[in-house]
Design an enzyme around this catalytic site. Structure first.
Site, PDB file in Angstrom:
ATOM      1  CG  ASN A   1     -39.623 -42.437  -0.742  1.00  0.00           C
ATOM      2  OD1 ASN A   1     -39.183 -41.576  -1.506  1.00  0.00           O
ATOM      3  ND2 ASN A   1     -40.472 -43.356  -1.147  1.00  0.00           N
TER       4      ASN A   1
ATOM      5  CG  ASP B   1     -34.784 -46.011   6.228  1.00  0.00           C
ATOM      6  OD1 ASP B   1     -35.384 -47.066   6.511  1.00  0.00           O
ATOM      7  OD2 ASP B   1     -35.255 -45.150   5.450  1.00  0.00           O
TER       8      ASP B   1
ATOM      9  CG  HIS C   1     -35.019 -52.570  -2.513  1.00  0.00           C
ATOM     10  ND1 HIS C   1     -36.318 -52.917  -2.205  1.00  0.00           N
ATOM     11  CD2 HIS C   1     -34.846 -51.309  -2.041  1.00  0.00           C
ATOM     12  CE1 HIS C   1     -36.911 -51.902  -1.574  1.00  0.00           C
ATOM     13  NE2 HIS C   1     -36.036 -50.934  -1.459  1.00  0.00           N
TER      14      HIS C   1
END
Length: 431
Positions: free
Chosen positions: A280, A307, A311
């Site tokens: 995003n 960015d 994860h």
């Protein structure tokens, strides 16, 4: 005892001054002592940089190091090692942690951890609102005094216009920029990719470009109303680029950043439903990608950021619509932009280096990003022609998900120097 390092015969590209010349650079302790030709220093460690590009240390003003609270994804130690491996000497970490970086207590704790575990320099970005809820201002004044370099609720769009106006006004009192994630929330709810022909074919709910356009337009108008400095995070749409260009022409304090992924990849990559490509704002169609590249080339877009959003493997290994957005970028960013933008003749090397050094330093108010005598000895050495294959198993980051996996890239950082200390050489982090 003084520690000296001598970088010999490298091609210095220094966007702060426009220099592009072959020279030697001598560092002593944490400062640059001399720049010239045929330099010598008794006892100095010599690095032969012939055939390499020498730049100010790369700066990434938008990363997620995940601490405090999410060390299963990344830590200060692993994230800064990843930064060093990618050629970065300084990064700025975002506040959407657990707890949120919204108070001086959290800032102080993080500064202590950075001091103990950081391999490269880390600046902290504080949140605009308490808990990222967009309802009550965070302790912006106290955090500014503790050295945060900007404010942002990144990851969440600040929906309330009056709140955003007050946040901009308050941030400007401390000379800090406001970095905003621009996606109008009501238009992107449950969306997991760019809304367009590909999302329709795949049967996935989209996030329309209009959501970003509306949010960017609002921020520009608020910047005009308040006189505050607003920075558009990870810009990705054609209209948003046009609006930032208009704002700059009007003399407003509006700047923007773009990621390698939004300048290189498109939503066509999502046809495999591979969660590695979920991010995003989403990867968009070719016309948007091209507009972002043009914006970087003509100076509309100020900075290149990763960015970097790690994860765990378990989080990413699931159905596309359920997977979290984001992937790692610190170890691939330089190679990706050199391969796809510089070596293709699309964007000049000076422009790319400027967007990764002197400009982010200026935006964050840092005394950095310039190779000059008496300045901090933060330096990156780059082999423009080094070909390598992206293998996540080689990453220093705890995150292994990357859209560039398996790609052969051309161009790589081969040495990272922080405060005159060699912390990475030939891909191996030494600290």
């Amino acid at each position: 005892m003084k520690v000296a390092l001598l970088v010999k015969r490298g091609r210095l590209i220094n966007p702060a001054t426009g220099e592009d010349t072959v020279c030697d650079i001598l560092t002593e302790d944490n400062k640059i002592k001399a720049i010239g030709t045929e330099l010598a220093a008794a006892g100095a460690t010599v690095i032969d940089a012939k055939g390499l590009v020498v730049t100010p240390g790369l700066i990434d003003m938008h990363v997620h190091l995940r601490q405090p609270g999410q060390s299963q994804k990344e830590t200060i130690a692993s994230g800064t090692r990843a930064a060093a491996a990618g050629g970065f000497t300084r990064v700025a970490t975002m506040p959407n942690t657990k707890p949120v970086i919204d108070s001086t207590i959290v800032v102080d704790g993080l500064k202590y951890k950075i001091m103990r575990e950081g391999v490269v320099k880390v600046n902290i970005i504080g949140s605009l609102s308490k808990g990222l809820e967009g309802k009550e201002l965070s302790a912006m004044g106290g955090m500014a005094r503790e050295g945060v370099v900007a404010f942002s609720d990144d990851g969440r769009y600040v929906e309330n216009c009056d709140f955003m106006r007050k946040a901009m006004e308050y941030a400007s009192m401390f000379g800090k920029i406001v970095i905003d994630h621009c996606e109008e929330a009501s238009l992107v709810a449950d969306g997991c990719m760019h809304e367009g022909a590909v999302s329709a074919e795949l049967g996935l709910k989209g996030r329309p470009a209009a959501a970003e356009d509306i949010a960017v337009a609002r921020d520009i108008l608020l910047a005009e109303a308040t006189g505050a400095a607003v920075h558009i995070a990870h810009i990705s749409t054609e209209n948003a680029v046009h609006m930032v260009r208009w704002a700059k022409a009007k003399g407003l304090k509006v700047t923007a950043e773009a990621t390698p992924q939004h300048m290189i990849l498109t939503d066509e990559a999502l046809r495999t439903y591979d969660p590695r490509f979920k991010v995003n704002p989403p990867l968009r169609s070719e016309s948007h990608r091209r507009a972002v590249v043009e914006g970087l080339a003509d100076g509309t877009i100020d900075a290149i950021v990763t960015d970097h959003a790690p994860h765990t493997a378990e989080e990413k290994d699931c159905e596309f619509s359920l997977a979290p957005s984001g992937f790692v970028g610190l170890e691939t960013a330089l190679g990706a932009v050199l391969t796809c933008l510089y070596h293709t003749g699309t964007v000049s090397l000076m422009t790319l280096i400027r967007a990764m050094t002197s400009t982010p330093a200026r935006l964050l108010g840092l005394d950095s990003g310039d190779i000059a005598v008496c300045n901090e000895a933060d330096i990156t050495l780059i082999d423009l022609d080094k070909e390598w294959t992206v293998d996540p198993e080689d990453f220093y980051s705890r995150g292994k998900s990357t859209p560039f996996e398996g790609m052969i890239l051309k161009g790589k950082a081969v040495a990272t120097i922080v405060d005159g200390k060699l912390v990475m050489k030939d891909g191996e982090v030494l600290a």
